[in-house]
Scaffold this motif. Structure first.
Motif, PDB file in Angstrom:
ATOM      1  N   ILE A  34       1.005  -0.965   0.043  1.00  0.00           N
ATOM      2  CA  ILE A  34      -0.123   0.067   0.062  1.00  0.00           C
ATOM      3  C   ILE A  34       0.669   1.113   0.048  1.00  0.00           C
ATOM      4  CG2 ILE A  34      -1.579   1.481   1.159  1.00  0.00           C
ATOM      5  CD1 ILE A  34      -2.573  -1.358   2.343  1.00  0.00           C
ATOM      6  N   ASP A  35       0.952   2.217  -1.102  1.00  0.00           N
ATOM      7  CA  ASP A  35       1.600   3.158  -1.172  1.00  0.00           C
ATOM      8  C   ASP A  35       0.948   4.587  -0.737  1.00  0.00           C
ATOM      9  OD1 ASP A  35       3.586   1.604  -2.149  1.00  0.00           O
ATOM     10  OD2 ASP A  35       3.402   2.310  -4.182  1.00  0.00           O
ATOM     11  N   ARG A  36       1.437   5.263   0.171  1.00  0.00           N
ATOM     12  CA  ARG A  36       0.933   6.573   0.606  1.00  0.00           C
ATOM     13  C   ARG A  36       1.717   7.707   0.218  1.00  0.00           C
ATOM     14  NH1 ARG A  36       0.568   4.772   6.607  1.00  0.00           N
ATOM     15  NH2 ARG A  36       2.304   5.665   6.326  1.00  0.00           N
ATOM     16  N   LYS A  37       0.898   8.643  -0.474  1.00  0.00           N
ATOM     17  CA  LYS A  37       1.798   9.925  -0.808  1.00  0.00           C
ATOM     18  C   LYS A  37       1.589  10.899   0.071  1.00  0.00           C
ATOM     19  CE  LYS A  37       1.937  12.743  -5.044  1.00  0.00           C
ATOM     20  NZ  LYS A  37       1.652  12.991  -6.280  1.00  0.00           N
ATOM     21  N   HIS A  38       2.541  11.627   0.297  1.00  0.00           N
ATOM     22  CA  HIS A  38       2.202  12.839   1.096  1.00  0.00           C
ATOM     23  C   HIS A  38       3.139  13.867   0.703  1.00  0.00           C
ATOM     24  CE1 HIS A  38       0.771  10.332   4.416  1.00  0.00           C
ATOM     25  NE2 HIS A  38       1.895   9.585   4.274  1.00  0.00           N
ATOM     26  N   TYR A  79      10.280  25.503   0.343  1.00  0.00           N
ATOM     27  CA  TYR A  79      10.673  24.183  -0.053  1.00  0.00           C
ATOM     28  C   TYR A  79       9.245  23.266  -0.141  1.00  0.00           C
ATOM     29  CZ  TYR A  79      14.968  25.860   2.285  1.00  0.00           C
ATOM     30  OH  TYR A  79      15.957  26.788   2.559  1.00  0.00           O
ATOM     31  N   TYR A  80       9.357  22.476  -1.308  1.00  0.00           N
ATOM     32  CA  TYR A  80       8.209  21.797  -1.687  1.00  0.00           C
ATOM     33  C   TYR A  80       8.716  20.211  -1.582  1.00  0.00           C
ATOM     34  CZ  TYR A  80       6.621  26.131  -3.638  1.00  0.00           C
ATOM     35  OH  TYR A  80       5.981  27.059  -4.047  1.00  0.00           O
ATOM     36  N   VAL A  81       8.045  19.417  -0.674  1.00  0.00           N
ATOM     37  CA  VAL A  81       8.420  18.276  -0.281  1.00  0.00           C
ATOM     38  C   VAL A  81       7.397  17.151  -0.667  1.00  0.00           C
ATOM     39  CG1 VAL A  81       9.312  16.684   1.556  1.00  0.00           C
ATOM     40  CG2 VAL A  81      10.076  19.104   1.562  1.00  0.00           C
ATOM     41  N   GLU A  82       7.724  16.042  -1.227  1.00  0.00           N
ATOM     42  CA  GLU A  82       6.627  14.891  -1.536  1.00  0.00           C
ATOM     43  C   GLU A  82       7.506  13.516  -1.094  1.00  0.00           C
ATOM     44  OE1 GLU A  82       4.338  14.713  -5.253  1.00  0.00           O
ATOM     45  OE2 GLU A  82       5.722  13.265  -5.526  1.00  0.00           O
ATOM     46  N   SER A  83       6.812  12.815  -0.534  1.00  0.00           N
ATOM     47  CA  SER A  83       7.241  11.506   0.008  1.00  0.00           C
ATOM     48  C   SER A  83       6.070  10.137  -0.420  1.00  0.00           C
ATOM     49  CB  SER A  83       7.552  11.242   1.467  1.00  0.00           C
ATOM     50  OG  SER A  83       8.562  12.439   1.731  1.00  0.00           O
ATOM     51  N   VAL A  84       6.623   9.249  -0.910  1.00  0.00           N
ATOM     52  CA  VAL A  84       5.955   8.092  -1.051  1.00  0.00           C
ATOM     53  C   VAL A  84       6.415   7.154  -0.085  1.00  0.00           C
ATOM     54  CG1 VAL A  84       5.133   6.350  -2.767  1.00  0.00           C
ATOM     55  CG2 VAL A  84       5.551   8.487  -3.438  1.00  0.00           C
ATOM     56  N   ILE A  85       5.481   6.499   0.789  1.00  0.00           N
ATOM     57  CA  ILE A  85       5.665   5.685   1.824  1.00  0.00           C
ATOM     58  C   ILE A  85       5.272   4.112   1.327  1.00  0.00           C
ATOM     59  CG2 ILE A  85       5.747   5.260   4.168  1.00  0.00           C
ATOM     60  CD1 ILE A  85       5.745   8.153   4.609  1.00  0.00           C
ATOM     61  N   THR A  95      10.084   4.301   3.148  1.00  0.00           N
ATOM     62  CA  THR A  95      10.247   5.554   2.283  1.00  0.00           C
ATOM     63  C   THR A  95      10.802   4.965   1.021  1.00  0.00           C
ATOM     64  OG1 THR A  95      10.061   7.081   4.139  1.00  0.00           O
ATOM     65  CG2 THR A  95      10.754   7.600   2.061  1.00  0.00           C
ATOM     66  N   ILE A  96      10.104   5.098   0.042  1.00  0.00           N
ATOM     67  CA  ILE A  96      10.464   4.539  -1.392  1.00  0.00           C
ATOM     68  C   ILE A  96      11.056   5.489  -2.145  1.00  0.00           C
ATOM     69  CG2 ILE A  96       9.394   2.255  -1.234  1.00  0.00           C
ATOM     70  CD1 ILE A  96       7.487   3.147  -3.174  1.00  0.00           C
ATOM     71  N   SER A  97      10.530   6.834  -1.768  1.00  0.00           N
ATOM     72  CA  SER A  97      10.486   8.056  -3.000  1.00  0.00           C
ATOM     73  C   SER A  97      10.400   9.157  -2.088  1.00  0.00           C
ATOM     74  CB  SER A  97       9.706   7.981  -3.962  1.00  0.00           C
ATOM     75  OG  SER A  97       9.749   9.378  -4.782  1.00  0.00           O
ATOM     76  N   ARG A  98      11.467  10.299  -2.162  1.00  0.00           N
ATOM     77  CA  ARG A  98      11.345  11.386  -1.499  1.00  0.00           C
ATOM     78  C   ARG A  98      12.017  12.273  -2.403  1.00  0.00           C
ATOM     79  NH1 ARG A  98      13.241  11.162   4.049  1.00  0.00           N
ATOM     80  NH2 ARG A  98      11.300  10.736   4.454  1.00  0.00           N
TER      81      ARG A  98
END
Length: 162
Positions: A34-38, A79-85, A95-98
């Motif tokens: 299950i991937d969650r995007k923040h 600063y613009y930050v995006e993470s995929v957990i 965390t697979i992507s930041r």
């Protein structure tokens, strides 16, 4: 064996196979990621519209939106930050992507540069929220007062200099 017993045996085997199949499918479904995007990072096309030396803080907000965070010292940047957990079953989330986009400004509020960082660049971007905690939380006035009773001794009340 009688015909009834053979038929009952086949039904039992079919029921066991069906149950095993259902349990297997449930395990597969439980372990699917299950991937969650923040957060939010602007698209490359939108960032291309920002011109260093020309754009200001206000024009950046109009072009790509409000930042996730801004510089603490002198409001030095956006600063613009995006993470995929990713979460798999009962395992710990990973965390697979930041991705981080930093837009820097000079003292007059004009853009000096736009930078993009990510995990794939080999740069670790630790995101932590540092908050000073208070030891007073969950303590009522009475509990604080009674907790200090053992901290006083006779020497605290007698003036040793006189």
């Amino acid at each position: 064996m009688r015909a009834g017993q053979v038929k009952q045996s086949r039904i039992m085997k079919l029921a066991l196979k069906s149950t095993a199949l259902a349990v297997g499918m449930a395990l597969i479904a439980a372990c699917s990621p299950i991937d969650r995007k923040h957060g939010y990072v602007p698209l490359e096309e939108d960032l291309a519209d920002i011109v260093p030396g020309v754009d200001t803080r206000d024009s950046v907000v109009e072009t790509i939106g409000e930042p996730s965070a801004s510089g603490v010292l002198n409001a030095s940047g956006f600063y613009y930050v995006e993470s995929v957990i990713r979460q798999r079953g009962g395992l710990e989330p990973k965390t697979i992507s930041r991705e981080l986009v930093a837009i820097n400004f000079n003292d007059t509020g004009t853009v000096t540069g736009v930078q993009r960082f990510g995990l794939e660049d080999g740069r670790v971007i630790p995101l932590q929220r540092r908050v000073t905690s208070s030891s007073l939380e969950d303590k009522t006035f009475l509990r604080q007062l009674l907790g200090n009773l053992g901290n006083f001794g006779p020497g605290n009340f007698i003036d040793a200099d006189n």
